[in-house]
Design an enzyme around this catalytic site. Structure first.
Site, PDB file in Angstrom:
ATOM      1  N   HIS A  77      28.104  36.238   5.220  1.00 22.28           N
ATOM      2  CA  HIS A  77      27.756  36.003   6.589  1.00 22.28           C
ATOM      3  C   HIS A  77      28.605  36.629   7.474  1.00 22.28           C
ATOM      4  O   HIS A  77      28.175  36.944   8.913  1.00 22.28           O
ATOM      5  CB  HIS A  77      27.840  34.336   6.844  1.00 22.28           C
ATOM      6  N   TYR A 117      31.456  35.200  19.840  1.00 19.52           N
ATOM      7  CA  TYR A 117      31.493  36.477  19.782  1.00 19.52           C
ATOM      8  C   TYR A 117      32.377  37.083  20.665  1.00 19.52           C
ATOM      9  O   TYR A 117      32.890  38.091  20.736  1.00 19.52           O
ATOM     10  CB  TYR A 117      30.313  37.365  19.420  1.00 19.52           C
ATOM     11  N   ARG A 169      20.554  36.648   8.100  1.00 16.48           N
ATOM     12  CA  ARG A 169      21.216  35.546   7.030  1.00 16.48           C
ATOM     13  C   ARG A 169      21.018  35.787   5.776  1.00 16.48           C
ATOM     14  O   ARG A 169      19.703  36.768   5.519  1.00 16.48           O
ATOM     15  CB  ARG A 169      20.895  34.237   7.370  1.00 16.48           C
ATOM     16  N   LYS A 209      15.970  29.625  10.577  1.00 12.74           N
ATOM     17  CA  LYS A 209      16.867  28.442  10.766  1.00 12.74           C
ATOM     18  C   LYS A 209      16.174  27.786  12.001  1.00 12.74           C
ATOM     19  O   LYS A 209      16.005  28.576  12.992  1.00 12.74           O
ATOM     20  CB  LYS A 209      18.377  28.819  10.994  1.00 12.74           C
ATOM     21  N   ARG A 254      26.872  39.127   9.517  1.00 15.24           N
ATOM     22  CA  ARG A 254      25.913  38.993  10.514  1.00 15.24           C
ATOM     23  C   ARG A 254      26.849  38.850  11.667  1.00 15.24           C
ATOM     24  O   ARG A 254      26.356  39.239  12.986  1.00 15.24           O
ATOM     25  CB  ARG A 254      25.272  37.577  10.128  1.00 15.24           C
ATOM     26  N   HIS A 289      19.863  32.266  17.912  1.00 14.71           N
ATOM     27  CA  HIS A 289      20.369  31.276  18.575  1.00 14.71           C
ATOM     28  C   HIS A 289      19.546  30.468  19.489  1.00 14.71           C
ATOM     29  O   HIS A 289      19.020  31.282  20.449  1.00 14.71           O
ATOM     30  CB  HIS A 289      21.750  31.544  18.870  1.00 14.71           C
TER      31      HIS A 289
END
Length: 326
Positions: A273, A308, A142, A167, A276, A299
């Site tokens: 982003h 994706y 990120r 995150k 990424r 994640h």
């Protein structure tokens, strides 16, 4: 009118607690802003007025954001998180069962660049900013993670980058591209020269979270704790009033990407982003396991990474148009 609690305004008390718990400065500003808006919206004058019918007040405000202001789901969640912190941590009055109208979150396919498009954009961004954008794509970082990298987070021997406090306040490891090793080593040599000059001029301190600053004395001046991508100038830290060199501003990178995309005549809504997203999609294309990609991206939920797989179903669920079969 400011709400006073023990000779401090409520927002000052909230700010103190946010800093004590080592929240990022951007989060601190955002939470204080939402708390201030909430207080003004209900025209609250004292602590007691905040505590009375707390859930109903929060529900009314979140509903207002969704229905009247039409804010994005992420914005509404951000406001809710700020108010939960205010009530739970500052007022010590946990919220129970907030049932507000929620902004609808429509499922969206991420913007992904082809490998050719990535190469085109990268070729038009040079210098330090170009190096940062290459890291976004090379490791799926990120933009906030890239600018906050410290010198010690880059491991040239193991060819990996450690993303700390990402995150969800999680750490993870992501690959360091071979083609960036020499470039990064040269870059760090230049940064060390700048740091040594800062030390000579009486500066050289870098921001450290409170717990680390307390645990490791003088670590703020050690080179391994310095930002990989420091700002050009020295500025006053708004949290401590100490003059120090912060990391490069994210807006510099976003502007460079926007210019390059325009030059390439790419008609996609490309942000930092997108690199990424492209990192994850291109790994899938080359056969990388989905759970490996999940770990590299950091994640928590595999379903987040599964988006994706939809990108790869080109032509709408992988269906060939009948027009092409005529």
């Amino acid at each position: 009118m400011a709400i006073i609690t023990q000779n401090k305004t409520l927002l000052q008390e909230m700010q103190t607690l946010l800093r004590r718990q080592a929240y990022a400065y951007a989060t601190e500003k955002t939470y204080l802003d939402w708390a201030g808006r909430f207080i003004r919206f209900h025209q609250l004058k004292n602590k007691q007025s905040l505590l009375e019918n707390a859930e109903q007040k929060v529900e009314a405000y979140l509903t207002y954001l969704a229905l009247e202001q039409s804010v994005a789901p992420s914005t509404q969640n951000q406001a809710l998180n700020a108010l939960v912190f205010l009530y739970t941590k500052v007022l010590q009055r946990p919220l129970e069962g907030v049932n507000a109208a929620r902004s609808r979150k429509e499922p969206r396919i991420p913007v992904v660049l082809s490998k050719k498009e990535v190469a085109q954009v990268l070729s038009l961004i040079d210098g330090t900013v170009g190096l940062i954008v290459k890291l976004l794509y090379a490791g799926g970082l990120r933009i906030s993670e890239a600018v906050r990298l410290r010198v010690q987070d880059i491991d040239f021997e193991f060819k990996q980058i450690t993303v700390r406090d990402g995150k969800g306040k999680k750490d993870r490891v992501t690959p360091l591209a071979n083609s960036l090793i020499i470039v990064l080593q040269t870059h760090l040599e230049k940064i060390k020269i700048i740091h040594n000059k800062d030390l000579k001029d009486g500066f050289g301190s870098v921001y450290l979270p409170y717990a680390l600053a307390k645990k490791y004395s003088n670590a703020d001046k050690a080179f391994n704790w310095q930002y990989v991508f420091p700002s050009r100038g020295i500025a006053t830290d708004p949290r401590t009033d100490i003059k120090r060199r912060h990391h490069v501003d994210q807006s510099v990178i976003n502007k460079a990407i926007k210019r390059a995309v325009k030059q390439c005549d790419i008609h996609k809504k490309v942000s930092a982003h997108a690199f990424r997203h492209s990192f994850a999609t291109h790994l899938l294309q080359t056969g990388t396991d989905i759970r490996t990609i999940q770990a590299l991206l950091g994640h928590s939920d595999l379903q987040t990474t599964m988006i994706y797989t939809h990108v790869l179903k080109q032509g709408g669920q992988g269906v060939v148009s009948p027009l092409d079969k005529l």
